[in-house]
Write an enzyme that holds these catalytic residues in place. Structure first.
Site, PDB file in Angstrom:
ATOM      1  N   SER A  83      53.980  29.819  40.567  1.00  8.45           N
ATOM      2  CA  SER A  83      54.804  29.174  41.595  1.00  8.45           C
ATOM      3  C   SER A  83      56.298  29.399  41.344  1.00  8.45           C
ATOM      4  O   SER A  83      56.726  29.644  40.214  1.00  8.45           O
ATOM      5  CB  SER A  83      54.538  27.665  41.617  1.00  8.45           C
ATOM      6  OG  SER A  83      53.159  27.403  41.753  1.00  8.45           O
TER       7      SER A  83
HETATM    8  N1  SAH Z   1      49.933  26.446  38.134  1.00  7.75           N
HETATM    9  C1  SAH Z   1      49.909  27.908  38.101  1.00  7.75           C
HETATM   10  C2  SAH Z   1      49.989  28.555  39.480  1.00  7.75           C
HETATM   11  C3  SAH Z   1      48.786  28.269  40.261  1.00  7.75           C
HETATM   12  S1  SAH Z   1      48.261  29.469  41.426  1.00  7.75           S
HETATM   13  C4  SAH Z   1      50.975  28.465  37.213  1.00  7.75           C
HETATM   14  O1  SAH Z   1      51.784  27.705  36.666  1.00  7.75           O
HETATM   15  O2  SAH Z   1      50.995  29.693  37.039  1.00  7.75           O
HETATM   16  C5  SAH Z   1      46.807  28.563  41.902  1.00  7.75           C
HETATM   17  C6  SAH Z   1      45.615  28.783  41.002  1.00  7.75           C
HETATM   18  O3  SAH Z   1      44.588  27.917  41.458  1.00  7.75           O
HETATM   19  C7  SAH Z   1      45.056  30.192  41.068  1.00  7.75           C
HETATM   20  O4  SAH Z   1      45.051  30.775  39.801  1.00  7.75           O
HETATM   21  C8  SAH Z   1      43.635  29.990  41.612  1.00  7.75           C
HETATM   22  O5  SAH Z   1      42.671  30.875  41.068  1.00  7.75           O
HETATM   23  C9  SAH Z   1      43.353  28.557  41.203  1.00  7.75           C
HETATM   24  N2  SAH Z   1      42.282  27.896  41.965  1.00  7.75           N
HETATM   25  C10 SAH Z   1      41.959  28.052  43.271  1.00  7.75           C
HETATM   26  N3  SAH Z   1      40.911  27.270  43.586  1.00  7.75           N
HETATM   27  C11 SAH Z   1      40.552  26.604  42.448  1.00  7.75           C
HETATM   28  C12 SAH Z   1      39.527  25.650  42.126  1.00  7.75           C
HETATM   29  N4  SAH Z   1      38.637  25.237  43.029  1.00  7.75           N
HETATM   30  N5  SAH Z   1      39.486  25.182  40.860  1.00  7.75           N
HETATM   31  C13 SAH Z   1      40.356  25.594  39.911  1.00  7.75           C
HETATM   32  N6  SAH Z   1      41.347  26.496  40.162  1.00  7.75           N
HETATM   33  C14 SAH Z   1      41.443  27.001  41.409  1.00  7.75           C
END
Ligand code: SAH
Length: 233
Positions: A83
């Protein structure tokens, strides 16, 4: 001095760009705090301090290091992104983490948000549905010395019942509705921050508080996150 790159979604990158010197990264990080975070009104000294300390460049692909402190999300592989720094700071400030807290994060991605929280609370539990991302984040967090973060590859819609209840929950992918298991796993008096909305339509970042009489919901900011996908079963 090396010029830090612009905010391009996925420009062609040299396979092995020249390394960026540590003092340049430190300077870029402190400028990020001033120009992107303080300038947009975040004043919580704990949040500013941690954003000035956690090495975001360690959580982006080597080819994007020069852009690590730019005002934008960056690709981290598998179609996912780390993000924008301001959003990480904003969500962290709104969550109001306290030193004794146990926090659950859904959407580990690069592990950067987990690292930011790890410096502010007692324990961070973070879940990622894409297993190779979970493994990589776990290794990076360990390599960088974040000993109070536990990473699990799995579906965040289920939460982490064995470690519940949590003082706070942060979701960094967008479900269409608040996942009921996460509400169950939040302590009374606990806070949850999450984007809610569809993949293509509007999403809103909400702060939820669990009270004796139910959940209180406050809209904070229009946002755009990757969707929270449903796991198998
Ligand atoms: N917090 C992260 C950025 C998140 S991007 C950072 O600091 O880099 C969002 C993430 O959520 C992605 O990697 C995606 O694979 C994950 N995601 C999507 N659906 C999900 C689910 N049901 N459970 C766990 N993770 C999930």
């Amino acid at each position: 001095m090396l010029t830090l790159g612009g905010c391009h979604p996925d420009p062609a990158q040299p396979a092995s760009p020249p390394p960026v010197a540590e003092p340049v990264l430190v300077e870029a990080r402190l400028r990020m705090v001033r120009e992107q975070i303080v300038a947009r009104g975040i004043a919580d000294p704990r949040v500013l301090e941690v954003m000035g300390r956690v090495p975001r460049h360690e959580f982006v692909p080597a080819s994007r290091r020069a852009e690590a402190y730019e005002d934008c999300p960056l690709p981290i592989g598998y179609g996912q992104t780390i993000s924008q720094p301001y959003i990480v700071a904003f969500m962290t400030a709104v969550l109001n983490p306290r030193p004794g807290d146990r926090v659950l994060e859904i959407g580990t991605g690069s592990g950067y948000q987990a690292a930011v929280l790890a410096d502010l609370v007692a324990e961070v539990y973070t879940m990622e549905i894409i297993e190779p991302l979970a493994k990589r984040a776990e290794a990076d967090l360990k390599r960088l010395g974040y000993a109070n973060v536990k990473v699990r590859a799995g579906d965040g819609y289920r939460g982490w019942p064995e470690a519940a209840p949590f003082d706070a929950i942060i979701v960094t992918c967008a479900p269409e509705d608040v996942p009921p298991a996460l509400v169950d796993q939040l302590k009374e008096g606990g806070r949850m921050i999450l984007p809610v909305g569809s993949q293509w339509g509007a999403q809103e970042l909400y702060l939820l508080r669990k009270t004796a009489t139910g959940m209180k919901r406050q809209g904070m900011l229009p946002v755009r996150f990757v969707p929270m996908v449903k796991g198998p079963g």
